[in-house]
Design a protein around this motif. Structure first.
Motif, mmCIF file in Angstrom:
data_model
loop_
_atom_site.group_PDB
_atom_site.id
_atom_site.type_symbol
_atom_site.label_atom_id
_atom_site.label_comp_id
_atom_site.label_asym_id
_atom_site.label_seq_id
_atom_site.Cartn_x
_atom_site.Cartn_y
_atom_site.Cartn_z
ATOM 1 N N THR A 7 -2.244 91.565 -53.940
ATOM 2 C CA THR A 7 -2.936 90.399 -53.116
ATOM 3 C C THR A 7 -3.617 90.211 -51.456
ATOM 4 N N LEU A 8 -3.846 91.043 -50.623
ATOM 5 C CA LEU A 8 -4.015 91.381 -49.314
ATOM 6 C C LEU A 8 -6.006 91.086 -49.200
ATOM 7 N N THR A 9 -6.563 90.931 -47.851
ATOM 8 C CA THR A 9 -7.382 90.608 -47.238
ATOM 9 C C THR A 9 -7.704 91.842 -46.658
ATOM 10 N N ASP A 10 -9.375 92.277 -46.318
ATOM 11 C CA ASP A 10 -9.319 93.767 -45.853
ATOM 12 C C ASP A 10 -8.495 93.468 -44.841
ATOM 13 N N THR A 11 -8.370 93.058 -43.967
ATOM 14 C CA THR A 11 -7.877 92.933 -42.342
ATOM 15 C C THR A 11 -6.659 93.584 -42.962
ATOM 16 N N GLU A 12 -5.555 93.180 -43.844
ATOM 17 C CA GLU A 12 -4.531 93.407 -43.925
ATOM 18 C C GLU A 12 -4.019 94.286 -44.835
ATOM 19 N N ARG A 36 -14.419 99.391 -50.884
ATOM 20 C CA ARG A 36 -15.113 98.474 -50.632
ATOM 21 C C ARG A 36 -16.242 98.402 -50.406
ATOM 22 N N TYR A 37 -17.225 99.620 -49.607
ATOM 23 C CA TYR A 37 -18.364 98.958 -48.812
ATOM 24 C C TYR A 37 -19.392 99.914 -50.073
ATOM 25 N N ALA A 38 -19.296 100.524 -51.130
ATOM 26 C CA ALA A 38 -20.012 101.189 -52.643
ATOM 27 C C ALA A 38 -20.298 99.613 -53.276
ATOM 28 N N ARG A 39 -18.737 99.013 -53.894
ATOM 29 C CA ARG A 39 -19.274 98.006 -54.502
ATOM 30 C C ARG A 39 -19.783 97.039 -53.985
ATOM 31 N N TYR A 40 -19.971 96.744 -52.664
ATOM 32 C CA TYR A 40 -20.468 95.890 -52.100
ATOM 33 C C TYR A 40 -22.392 95.935 -51.748
ATOM 34 N N ILE A 70 -8.638 98.529 -38.765
ATOM 35 C CA ILE A 70 -8.144 96.244 -38.313
ATOM 36 C C ILE A 70 -9.934 96.096 -37.809
ATOM 37 N N LEU A 71 -10.389 96.204 -36.716
ATOM 38 C CA LEU A 71 -11.364 96.037 -36.333
ATOM 39 C C LEU A 71 -12.181 95.671 -37.276
ATOM 40 N N MET A 72 -12.871 96.957 -38.168
ATOM 41 C CA MET A 72 -12.978 96.467 -39.130
ATOM 42 C C MET A 72 -13.480 95.735 -40.482
ATOM 43 N N GLY A 73 -12.151 95.592 -40.230
ATOM 44 C CA GLY A 73 -11.369 94.087 -41.134
ATOM 45 C C GLY A 73 -11.720 93.051 -40.538
ATOM 46 N N GLN A 74 -11.873 93.178 -39.427
ATOM 47 C CA GLN A 74 -11.858 92.075 -38.814
ATOM 48 C C GLN A 74 -13.188 91.625 -39.093
ATOM 49 N N VAL A 75 -14.035 92.308 -38.698
ATOM 50 C CA VAL A 75 -15.982 92.044 -37.959
ATOM 51 C C VAL A 75 -15.845 92.215 -40.111
ATOM 52 N N SER A 76 -15.821 92.503 -41.120
ATOM 53 C CA SER A 76 -15.943 91.915 -42.151
ATOM 54 C C SER A 76 -15.508 90.385 -42.719
ATOM 55 N N ASP A 77 -14.106 90.429 -43.097
ATOM 56 C CA ASP A 77 -13.598 89.234 -43.427
ATOM 57 C C ASP A 77 -14.285 88.063 -42.301
ATOM 58 N N ALA A 78 -14.677 88.221 -40.826
ATOM 59 C CA ALA A 78 -14.997 86.998 -39.281
ATOM 60 C C ALA A 78 -16.385 87.163 -40.732
ATOM 61 N N ASN A 79 -17.389 87.750 -41.050
ATOM 62 C CA ASN A 79 -19.069 87.995 -41.286
ATOM 63 C C ASN A 79 -18.618 87.220 -42.686
ATOM 64 N N SER A 80 -17.648 87.273 -44.106
ATOM 65 C CA SER A 80 -17.660 87.095 -45.231
ATOM 66 C C SER A 80 -17.600 88.082 -46.127
ATOM 67 N N GLY A 81 -17.152 88.901 -45.304
ATOM 68 C CA GLY A 81 -16.979 89.970 -46.531
ATOM 69 C C GLY A 81 -17.883 90.842 -46.546
ATOM 70 N N LEU A 107 -21.296 95.686 -42.029
ATOM 71 C CA LEU A 107 -21.586 94.760 -40.981
ATOM 72 C C LEU A 107 -19.970 95.886 -39.806
ATOM 73 N N SER A 108 -19.714 96.377 -41.073
ATOM 74 C CA SER A 108 -18.432 96.462 -39.429
ATOM 75 C C SER A 108 -18.321 98.418 -39.448
ATOM 76 N N TYR A 109 -19.376 98.498 -40.527
ATOM 77 C CA TYR A 109 -19.061 100.415 -40.147
ATOM 78 C C TYR A 109 -20.199 100.226 -38.224
ATOM 79 N N LEU A 110 -20.713 99.033 -38.081
ATOM 80 C CA LEU A 110 -20.943 99.543 -36.147
ATOM 81 C C LEU A 110 -19.946 100.186 -35.106
ATOM 82 N N VAL A 111 -19.350 99.560 -35.995
ATOM 83 C CA VAL A 111 -17.621 100.383 -35.433
ATOM 84 C C VAL A 111 -17.484 101.493 -35.424
#
Length: 423
Positions: free
Chosen positions: A40-45, A261-265, A377-388, A392-396
């Motif tokens: 039971t983790l977040t994207d960043t975790e 995660r991306y394919a599901r989103y 981790i930076l990608m996970g933070q971008v995702s978590d900061a933008n409601s999952g 958008l995290s693929y800008l990294v």
């Protein structure tokens, strides 16, 4: 003739090791969504799975290079295989305890073994023949590394991922007993695959212990001083290779790790189907790219191909970020084909002409792939900061490929340091 035959046997055996660290890296896109559910983790975790692997590379690479320098290539390979085997078997108690930290420790040890193997195998392959053919030879060996890229998503998707994907709301409605049973079921699915991995690596360890490998002796620096020192940083092309490898690995790891995660989103693709797409198309493309890249190097300089492939991936990622549906998903799936030549090409350009110093240079270049610990981790933070919003995290990785392109430009007209190598 005898020398050539021993080189061929060594090339074949060492090339087989490329599968092992490829497996370690390419099972992460399966482990991340799987342990995200089981623990039971977040994207960043969940991105700390990558961090555990690449932090191990950072911490172990220099000791591995020192060990290789002092005790030789074969002994380093044996240590690497032993650590890899131990780490794989530790997945069994980690799953029983359902401890995310225990999983991370097992991955760290397993990655430590892979670090020994990769630190040793890459420079060893470049020495098994003409210096002029080093980049081509390394790309050929890395082509078989591509097999280790295809198999993990397919096997992992079949035997690790359950296909059961509960929403947070559904999990919150479960009783404590049902939730515990479900999470234990997910964690335990990982035991048998890693027991098999540990057993196979143990057999490979025995084989290497029994076979004699040629130990290549290289000419020391003038004055007879050991080259295992920080003096290697005086070579500008080596310093730039460190930076390029840091960013490239960050891009490669981030793109693959969050694909499910991306394919599901983006397209609501189930996890098993997404794992199959990644293994059967993206990773097959990665493997094919290695062979195609090796062929193209007959006609183009490695640096030219590096620039062209980096820019192509910038364009593909732009589509993956701003488009939707199948177009976006398949644009992302296409990126591994153009990532295929990047690691071995950056590596070969970075140690070009370094002679005996290539051993310490290899350690530092392998250390530089710690980028794989930070960028996901930076990608996970971008995702978590933008409601999952994982899209958008693929800008990294876009930024990462621009750095690789810049490195390629610096190598187009470089004058590499030439150091005589005695085999």
């Amino acid at each position: 003739m005898k020398n050539k035959q021993s080189y061929l046997v060594a090339f074949i055996m060492v090339t087989s090791l490329f599968f092992l660290w490829a497996f370690l890296h390419n099972i992460n896109p399966i482990l991340i969504p799987h342990l995200k559910k089981a623990c039971t983790l977040t994207d960043t975790e969940s991105a700390f799975i990558d961090s555990s692997v690449y932090l191990s590379y950072f911490l172990v690479a220099l000791p591995a290079g020192w060990f290789m320098h002092k005790y030789g290539y074969k002994n380093g390979i044996l240590v690497g295989l032993l650590l890899y085997c131990i780490g794989a078997f530790l997945f069994v108690p980690a799953a029983s305890a359902r401890s995310y930290n225990f999983f991370l420790v097992a991955l760290f040890i397993m990655a430590g073994g892979a670090t020994f193997l990769e630190t040793i195998a890459n420079p060893y392959i470049t020495k098994l023949g003409d210096p002029e053919g080093a980049a081509k030879r390394l790309n050929l060996a890395q082509s078989f590394n591509g097999v280790g890229s295809v198999i993990p998503p397919l096997i992992g998707g079949q035997f690790i991922l359950s296909g059961i994907e509960h929403s947070p709301q559904e999990l919150s409605r479960m009783s404590a007993a049902d939730l515990d049973a479900y999470l234990s079921f997910e964690a335990n699915a990982i035991k048998m695959p890693y027991m098999v991995i540990g057993g196979v690596v143990a057999l490979i360890l025995i084989l290497f212990a029994l076979v004699k490998l040629p130990e290549i002796k290289e000419a020391p620096e003038e004055g007879g001083e050991s080259s295992f020192s920080l003096r290697v940083f005086r070579h500008r092309h080596f310093r730039w290779a460190l930076l390029a490898q840091f960013f490239y690995i960050g891009a490669q790891v981030g793109i693959g790790s969050f694909f499910i995660r991306y394919a599901r989103y983006v397209q609501d693709i189930p996890e098993k189907q997404a794992a199959f797409l990644w293994g059967s198309i993206a990773m097959v493309g990665f493997m094919a790219g290695r062979f195609v890249g090796t062929f193209l190097m007959k006609y183009f300089k490695p640096a030219v191909l590096l620039c062209a492939f980096a820019l192509t991936n910038v364009a593909l990622l732009a589509i993956a970020i701003f488009a939707s549906g199948n177009l976006a998903v398949y644009a992302l799936i296409a990126t591994p084909f153009f990532m295929s030549i990047m690691f071995p090409t950056i590596f070969a350009l970075g140690i070009d002409g370094l002679g005996e110093e290539s051993k310490i240079a290899s350690s530092f270049i392998v250390m530089s792939i710690v980028g794989g610990a930070f960028f996901p981790i930076l990608m996970g933070q971008v995702s978590d900061a933008n409601s999952g919003n994982i899209q958008l995290s693929y800008l990294v990785p876009v930024v990462c490929f621009l750095v690789v392109f810049w490195f390629g430009l610096t190598q187009l007209k470089k004058a590499a340091v030439k150091v005589s190598v005695a085999h």
